[in-house]
Design a protein around this motif. Structure first.
Motif, short mmCIF file in Angstrom:
data_model
loop_
_atom_site.label_atom_id
_atom_site.label_comp_id
_atom_site.label_asym_id
_atom_site.label_seq_id
_atom_site.Cartn_x
_atom_site.Cartn_y
_atom_site.Cartn_z
N THR A 164 79.59 -14.07 25.44
CA THR A 164 78.14 -14.30 25.33
C THR A 164 77.32 -13.06 25.65
O THR A 164 76.11 -13.09 25.53
CB THR A 164 77.71 -15.42 26.29
N THR B 129 82.41 -14.86 38.62
CA THR B 129 82.38 -16.01 37.71
C THR B 129 83.77 -16.57 37.50
O THR B 129 84.00 -17.78 37.58
CB THR B 129 81.77 -15.58 36.36
N ARG C 22 76.27 0.43 38.63
CA ARG C 22 77.02 -0.79 38.30
C ARG C 22 77.72 -0.61 36.96
O ARG C 22 77.16 -0.02 36.03
CB ARG C 22 76.06 -1.97 38.23
N ALA D 215 74.73 -19.57 34.87
CA ALA D 215 75.77 -18.97 35.71
C ALA D 215 77.17 -19.40 35.28
O ALA D 215 78.16 -18.82 35.71
CB ALA D 215 75.53 -19.37 37.16
N LYS D 216 77.24 -20.42 34.43
CA LYS D 216 78.55 -20.89 33.98
C LYS D 216 79.08 -19.98 32.88
O LYS D 216 78.31 -19.44 32.09
CB LYS D 216 78.44 -22.33 33.47
N PRO D 217 80.40 -19.84 32.82
CA PRO D 217 80.97 -18.92 31.84
C PRO D 217 80.64 -19.32 30.40
O PRO D 217 80.52 -18.47 29.54
CB PRO D 217 82.47 -19.00 32.10
N ALA E 93 77.95 -20.62 29.20
CA ALA E 93 76.53 -20.80 28.96
C ALA E 93 76.12 -20.12 27.66
O ALA E 93 76.58 -19.02 27.36
CB ALA E 93 75.73 -20.22 30.13
N PRO E 94 75.24 -20.75 26.89
CA PRO E 94 74.76 -20.11 25.67
C PRO E 94 73.97 -18.84 25.99
O PRO E 94 73.32 -18.77 27.04
CB PRO E 94 73.83 -21.17 25.06
N PRO E 95 74.03 -17.86 25.13
CA PRO E 95 73.35 -16.58 25.41
C PRO E 95 71.85 -16.75 25.62
O PRO E 95 71.25 -16.03 26.41
CB PRO E 95 73.62 -15.75 24.15
N LYS F 1 71.05 -17.35 29.14
CA LYS F 1 71.19 -16.13 29.96
C LYS F 1 69.97 -15.23 29.79
O LYS F 1 69.54 -14.56 30.71
CB LYS F 1 72.46 -15.37 29.56
N GLY G 208 72.79 -9.43 38.50
CA GLY G 208 72.13 -9.28 37.20
C GLY G 208 72.11 -7.83 36.74
O GLY G 208 72.28 -6.89 37.53
#
Lengths: 111, 975
Positions: free
Chosen positions: A27, A38, A78, B202-204, B206-208, B211, B273
Motif C-alpha cells: 500500500t 506492524t 529514517r 495502522a493495520k497492514p 489498510a487501503p492506501p 493512510k 510516520g
C-alpha cells in the motif's frame, strides 16, 4: 506443546514471512521501524523484531524492495522501504500460490 | 562507531559491539548486507530507547531493549552466561527474562543442509529468496503498540458523549450548547472519526486512501479536541472533583480525555510516520484551528458585547449601546444573541471561547462571580441588543435555541420540559416548543344602518408538551376597533369574562392561573392598536379554546381590517388555515383576490367565505372592502345604561365627515432594517404628504444624538440598518411642532421593543407641552411597540390625539391611508329614556352601537381620569387601555377576586342573517306558492288584510330584489 509442533509453526511462519513483508509494503512505503512494529504486532505472526532487518536486507539485495533515507526532526534519519516493480511482480506470483495452498489444505481437512 | 543523539556508556557501547559481532555473522546473515543490518538494528534500538525516555544508555538499558525486540545480549568473554542471566533477573525485567529464555530455546536457523534440494545456498528453497529470519514462538510475542487509550478516549467515549448530548441536550440545558448547528455536530464527530481512521490505517491491510487521510484527520481532530477542552475548561475542576468523590463527571471530562487521545495519536505519527504524514498532521491542525477561529469569532464577539453591557454600573449609556451594537452588527452572531435573550436560567447560549474567558476572568478578578451565563439578568439587555442589531423584536421569535437533529425531535426533551420564564408577564417572549395554534374560525358581521362591524375569533391552543404552558399573543385590533367580548370554554362550557381595571384582572389572572394553575384567560390592551391575550394553562397534551369578539366601525374608505396576530409564543404552522365567514345585511363585499373567497348573496345579504392562511392571520393582516350606505339616524337599546340613558341615538344628519388638514407635519420615519422593504411606499407618502404647509423629517440614526433632523423638504436617501430607538426622533419632532398651528406627527415605524430607553425627556414634553398634536401611529412592520404604549399612556391629556392606522403588508396605498387617517367622522351620540320619542326615520340597530359609543366615551374620560375611564369601560364590558377582561374557571374564583362575571344575555352576538322566524318562513312559502300559481294563471292574488293589489307584499319584501327573493325562499326552506 511438544517440540515437533513448535518447530512446525516456526517453519510455517518462515515460509510466509516474505509474503507478509511484501504485502505490508504493497500500500505504500513504510518507515522501517513502523514496518517492523506492524509485522510484530500482527496477531498470529509472532515474528521477533530483530530478525526482520536481515530479511529486509536480503530482499533489497534481491531487488524486491528499495529503501531511502529521510531527515527526522527528532532523531537520526529514517529509512523508508517500498516495493520495487520486481517485488510487486513477485507478490503477484506468491499471493495466488499461497491462497491455493490454503484452499488445498482446507479441502483435505474437509475430506 | 555509533553516532546518535543518545549518550552511550562505555559498557553499553561495548555490549552493543559484542551483540553485533555475534549477530552479524555470515551464518546468521545468510546473504544480508552486514553494514545495512547493523545500521537498521541500531536505529531500531535507538528508537526504542528514545521512546522509553532514555538519554544515557547503560548496559542494562541495552539488555532490556534487545530482549524486547526478541534479541539477546551475548555475555562478555570473561562473564559466564549464568551470571548474566542472574544479573538480569536481579534487575527484575520480566521481558528480558522471556527474551533470554527464548533465545536459549530458539531452534537453529535453517542452514543450507536443511534447505530443500534444488535451492541455492542461503535460500529458503525457492530461487531468489534468501533464508527467512528467526521466528519467535507465540509465547514470546513482542509488546504491540498500545492503542487502548486512542480507542477508549478518542473513539468510544466521544461517540457516547455525542449520542448522549444529541438525545438529551443535557449540556445545552445546563451549561451551554456545544453543538448549536450542524457544523458543530460534524466537528465533534471528527474526533472519533479520526481515531477510527487512525486505527484502521495502522493495520497492514489498510487501503492506501486511509493512510493518506489519517494524518490530515488526526491534525484536525487534535484542533477540535483542544477547542472543546478549552470550552469545557471552567467545568473541568468541578468534573474532576465529581469523578473523585461522587463517581460522576466523566461526561464533562470527555473533551479533555479526547484531547489526550489525540495527542497520543500525534505522538504515534511523530514516531512512525513519514515526513509527509507529519506535515499533513500539522497542516490539518492549523487549518482546523483557522476554521474554528472563523466559526467562533462571531459568537465570542457577541458574548463579549453582552458581557460588557452587563458589567456596566447602572444602565448602559447610549455610547455603550452604540459601541456594543456596532461590534455585534459587524462581527457578531445573531443566533448567539438570540439564545442570550432567554436570561440566566435558560440561556443556553454562552457560546465561544468568551464563555470560558469571561468565566475565568470573573473568577480570578472577584472570586465571587460563579454565574456562567453571559446575561445575568432576565435577558433584558440581550433582548434590547438583539433589537438594536437586527431590527426585530425578540418577542415571537423561535425559541428553540440552536440546531436540533432529527433524533432530538424524536425524543424532544425540551418540548416536554420547557421552562417558560415569561409566564404571567406582559411580554409575548419567545416561542414555546410544542405549543401551537389549533383549529379556529373567524366570523364577521357588517350592519349597514350603523356602519358598524363586529366579529368573533375562536382560537384553540394545542400543547404537545408534557407540561402545561401559557399561550400568549398580541393581536392587532381592527382600525378604530376594540374588544367587546371574551369567552373561554371550561369543561366544554363557554364562560363569560369579568371586566375591571387592568391591575385587578391581571391580579386575578396571576392568582388563579399562575399560582393555582386553573383555567383563566386574560385580555388587556397595552397600546392603542393591539390587545395582549394570555391563556393558562394549556394542559399537557391538551387544548384550550377561547373566543374574542371585536367591534369596529367600517373605515371612511369602506375598508374593514380583520384582527391579526402580531406576535405569539405559540407556533402557527405554514399549513394552518382559518375559515373566514363575512356577512353583511346589505351592501357589497369585496374581499382581496388573494383570499380566493367564495361570495354568495343570500336573501339580499352578501356573504363571503374564505380560508385564511398563516400569512393572512399573522403580521399586518388582511382587510376587505364593504360598500354600504349608513342610515342618517340610528338607535339601539343600551343594555348597560341607566334608565335615563337607555336609548342610544347616533345621528350623522347634522355633521358631515370632515378632514383635518394639518399645516405643520413632522415625519418620524423609523430607519430600522426591516423598514427597508417599505422604502418606496415611505418615500411616496412623504413626498405626497409634504406638499402643503411646513414639514420636517426626523430620522433615527446611530449617532450620539440618535436623530437626524431635516426641515422643509430635505429628504436624503434613507439608510436602514439594525434596530433604532425612535425616542430621540419623536422628542425632536414634538419639539419642532411646539407652537405650530394644526400640528400633526406621522410616525412610520417597525417594532420598538426597547425596555431600557431614556423616556423622561419625552415624558416631560408630553406632560408640559400645550400645543395640540395629532399623532398618526402607522406600524409598517409588526412587532412589540413599547414606545407606542408609552405615548398612549403619557398622552393622558387632550392635546395629544392618537390615531392608530392599520396598513397592509404591501403598503402600496400608504399615502392614501395616511391621508384618510386625518378624516374625522361626523355624527353625534345622544342618550335618552326608553320611552322618549325617537327622531323621525330613526332605524333600530343592534346594541353594538351602544358599545361603540361607550368605547369613544371611555377614551374621552381617559384623557381626564384613568379611574373614571376604567370604571366606565368595565361597566360596558370593554377591553380598553384602562380596562381588561379575565375569564376564571369557577364562580367562587370571581367572588374571591372581587370580580363580577358578565351576563351572557347582554353579551355581544354575531347574528345569523337573514333571521327568519318560523311564521315568516311559512308566510314566505305560502307567498311563493301563490305567486307561482298566479303566474301560471291558476290563482288570483290573495292578499291578507288588504285589497289594494300587491302593495303589502311589496312592502313586506322591501329590501329584497325579486331575484334575491326567489332565490331566498328555497334557501330558507332548506335552513
Amino acid at each position: 506443546m511438544d517440540d515437533f509442533f513448535d518447530n512446525w509453526t516456526v517453519q510455517v511462519r518462515k515460509g510466509v514471512l516474505e509474503l507478509c513483508l511484501l504485502s505490508a509494503l504493497e500500500t505504500g512505503e513504510l518507515y522501517g521501524y513502523a514496518l517492523v512494529k506492524t509485522l510484530s504486532a500482527t496477531p498470529g505472526l509472532s515474528v521477533a523484531e530483530g530478525s526482520i532487518y536481515p530479511l529486509l536486507s536480503r530482499m533489497k539485495n534481491a531487488g524486491l524492495v528499495a529503501s531511502r533515507l529521510e531527515e527526522s526532526p527528532s532523531g537520526p534519519a529514517r529509512k523508508y522501504y517500498s516495493l520495487t516493480d520486481a517485488g510487486r511482480d513477485r507478490l503477484r506470483l506468491m499471493r495466488p500460490y499461497f491462497e491455493s495452498l490454503v484452499r488445498a489444505v482446507a479441502v483435505l481437512n474437509k475430506s | 562507531m555509533i553516532i546518535s543523539a543518545l549518550q552511550w556508556t562505555e559498557t553499553a557501547r561495548t555490549g552493543l559491539d559484542r551483540y553485533f559481532a555475534e549477530r552479524l555473522t555470515p551464518q546468521r546473515l545468510e546473504g544480508a548486507d552486514a553494514a545495512e543490518v547493523r545500521s537498521d538494528l541500531k536505529d531500531h534500538l535507538e528508537q526504542e530507547l528514545l521512546q522509553e525516555g532514555v538519554s544515557v544508555v547503560t548496559l542494562e538499558d541495552l539488555r532490556r531493549t534487545l530482549a524486547r525486540i526478541g534479541e539477546s545480549l551475548p555475555p562478555p568473554p570473561a562473564e559466564s552466561s549464568g551470571a548474566d542471566v542472574s544479573a538480569m533477573r536481579g534487575a527484575g525485567d520480566s521481558s528480558a527474562k522471556v527474551g533470554e529464555a527464548r533465545s536459549e530455546t530458539e531452534p537453529p536457523v535453517p542452514t543450507v543442509s536443511s534447505a530443500p534440494s534444488g535451492a541455492v545456498p542461503g535460500s529458503t528453497g525457492r530461487p531468489g529468496f534468501p533464508a527467512p529470519p528467526a521466528i519467535r514462538k507465540p509465547l514470546g510475542l513482542p509488546r504491540p503498540v498500545n492503542h487502548f487509550w486512542i480507542k477508549a478516549a478518542g473513539l468510544w467515549w466521544p461517540l457516547m458523549i455525542f449520542a448522549f448530548e444529541v438525545i438529551t441536550r443535557g449540556c445545552a440545558g445546563t451549561l451551554f450548547d456545544p453543538m448549536p448547528d450542524p457544523a458543530h455536530h460534524l466537528l465533534v464527530l471528527m474526533v472519533p472519526l479520526a481515531a477510527w481512521i487512525f486505527l484502521r490505517a495502522a493495520k497492514p491491510d489498510a487501503p492506501p486512501r486511509l493512510k493518506l487521510a489519517s494524518p490530515w484527520l488526526a491534525g484536525m481532530a487534535l484542533a477540535v479536541s483542544l477547542y472543546y477542552a478549552l470550552r469545557f475548561l471552567p467545568a473541568t475542576p468541578i468534573a474532576v472533583l465529581g469523578v473523585l468523590f461522587l463517581g460522576v463527571g466523566l461526561l464533562a471530562l470527555g473533551p479533555l480525555l479526547a484531547f489526550t487521545a489525540m495527542l497520543r495519536m500525534r505522538r504515534q505519527f511523530r514516531k512512525f510516520g513519514s515526513l509527509r504524514d507529519r506535515r499533513c498532521l500539522g497542516l490539518g491542525f492549523w487549518l482546523m484551528t483557522a476554521v474554528l477561529l472563523l466559526v467562533e469569532i462571531p459568537a465570542s464577539v457577541t458574548a463579549f458585547a453582552v458581557k460588557s453591557l452587563n458589567d456596566r454600573e447602572g444602565s448602559p449609556a447610549p455610547a455603550d449601546w452604540a459601541a456594543a451594537t456596532r461590534l455585534v452588527r459587524r462581527f457578531g452572531s445573531e443566533s448567539t444573541l438570540l439564545r442570550s435573550c432567554y436570561g440566566s436560567r435558560r440561556q443556553n447560549g454562552a457560546d465561544g471561547l468568551a464563555y470560558a474567558q469571561s468565566w475565568l476572568f470573573s473568577l480570578f478578578s472577584s472570586g465571587q462571580n460563579w454565574s456562567l451565563p453571559l446575561d445575568e439578568g432576565s435577558g433584558t439587555l440581550s433582548r434590547d441588543l438583539y433589537y438594536r442589531v437586527t431590527g426585530r423584536s425578540f418577542d415571537g421569535q423561535e425559541s428553540s435555541p440552536g440546531y436540533r437533529p432529527w433524533i432530538f425531535t424524536t425524543f424532544n426533551s425540551e418540548r416536554n420540559f420547557f421552562l417558560d420564564e415569561d409566564r404571567g408577564g406582559t411580554r409575548v417572549a419567545g416561542k414555546i416548543p410544542g405549543l401551537s395554534l389549533g383549529e379556529g374560525r373567524l366570523d364577521w358581521h357588517c350592519e349597514e344602518a350603523s356602519g358598524l362591524t363586529w366579529g368573533e375569533w375562536t382560537l384553540t391552543f394545542e400543547n404537545a408538551g408534557a407540561a402545561a404552558q401559557e399561550a400568549r399573543c398580541r393581536i392587532a385590533l381592527p382600525a378604530e376597533g376594540f374588544v367587546s367580548r371574551v369567552t373561554l370554554w371550561v369543561n366544554g362550557e363557554p364562560q363569560e369574562a369579568a371586566y375591571s381595571t387592568v391591575a385587578k384582572v391581571r391580579n386575578a389572572y396571576e392568582q388563579v392561573a399562575v399560582r393555582e394553575r386553573r383555567d383563566p384567560v386574560l385580555v388587556t390592551q397595552p397600546d392603542a392598536g393591539s390587545v395582549l391575550v394570555q391563556a393558562f394553562p394549556v394542559p399537557a397534551h391538551g387544548r384550550l379554546k377561547t373566543r374574542i369578539s371585536f367591534t369596529a366601525p367600517a373605515g371612511l374608505d369602506s375598508r374593514v381590517w380583520l384582527p391579526s396576530i402580531l406576535e405569539s409564543n405559540f407556533n402557527i404552522g405554514p399549513a394552518a388555515s382559518l375559515p373566514l365567514w363575512v356577512q353583511a345585511d346589505h351592501g357589497t363585499l369585496d374581499l382581496p383576490a388573494a383570499l380566493k373567497a367564495h361570495a354568495v348573496t343570500e336573501a339580499g345579504a352578501p356573504t363571503a367565505t374564505a380560508s385564511l392562511t398563516a400569512a393572512d392571520i399573522t403580521g399586518l393582516g388582511q382587510c376587505f372592502v364593504w360598500r354600504h350606505q349608513t342610515k342618517p339616524v340610528v338607535f339601539c337599546t343600551d343594555p348597560f345604561a341607566a334608565p335615563e340613558h337607555k336609548t342610544v341615538i347616533r345621528s350623522t344628519e347634522v355633521l358631515a365627515p370632515a378632514v383635518f388638514k394639518p399645516q405643520s407635519v413632522a415625519w418620524v420615519i423609523d430607519t430600522s432594517a426591516p423598514m427597508e422593504a417599505h422604502r418606496k411606499a415611505i418615500e411616496e407618502a412623504v413626498k405626497k404628504g409634504s406638499r402643503a404647509g411646513q414639514s420636517a423629517v426626523f430620522l433615527p440614526d446611530d449617532s450620539d444624538a440618535g436623530v437626524l433632523s431635516l426641515t422643509n423638504g430635505g429628504f436624503p436617501p434613507l439608510d436602514f440598518a439594525g434596530g433604532r430607538d425612535n425616542t430621540a426622533a419623536l422628542l425632536a419632532a414634538l419639539e419642532w411642532l411646539r407652537g405650530r398651528p394644526d400640528a400633526a406627527l406621522i410616525w412610520l415605524h417597525g417594532p420598538q421593543p426597547l425596555v431600557g430607553i431614556r423616556e423622561e425627556g419625552l415624558n416631560q414634553l408630553l406632560e408640559r407641552g400645550v400645543t395640540p398634536v395629532t399623532v398618526v401611529d402607522a406600524p409598517l412592520v409588526p412587532g412589540e411597540n413599547r414606545l407606542g404604549r408609552l405615548l398612549v399612556f403619557l398622552s393622558g391629556h387632550e392635546r395629544i390625539r392618537m390615531i392608530p392606522v392599520r396598513t397592509g403588508a404591501e403598503n402600496t396605498a400608504l399615502a392614501g391611508l395616511l391621508e384618510n387617517a386625518f378624516a374625522q367622522r361626523g355624527g353625534t351620540f345622544t342618550a335618552q329614556t326608553a320611552d322618549a320619542p325617537l327622531p323621525e326615520g330613526a332605524a333600530r340597530v343592534q346594541d353594538s352601537l351602544a358599545r361603540w359609543r361607550a368605547r369613544l366615551e371611555t377614551s374621552r374620560l381617559g384623557l381626564r381620569s384613568a379611574e373614571q375611564a376604567s370604571a366606565f369601560a368595565s361597566s360596558r364590558q370593554l377591553v380598553t387601555p384602562w380596562s381588561g377582561a379575565v375569564v376564571l374557571e369557577r364562580s367562587e374564583d370571581y367572588k374571591r377576586t372581587g370580580l363580577e362575571q358578565a351576563d351572557v344575555s347582554v353579551s355581544q352576538q354575531v347574528p345569523v342573517i337573514p333571521e327568519p322566524s318560523s311564521a315568516l318562513l311559512l308566510f314566505l312559502s305560502a307567498g311563493h306558492w301563490l305567486f307561482r300559481r298566479r303566474r301560471s294563471g291558476q290563482l288570483s292574488w290573495i292578499v291578507l288584510g288588504n285589497t289594494q293589489g300587491s302593495a303589502p307584499a311589496h312592502s313586506l319584501f322591501s329590501g329584497f330584489s325579486d331575484r334575491s327573493f326567489l332565490l331566498g325562499i328555497p334557501t330558507m326552506l332548506k335552513l
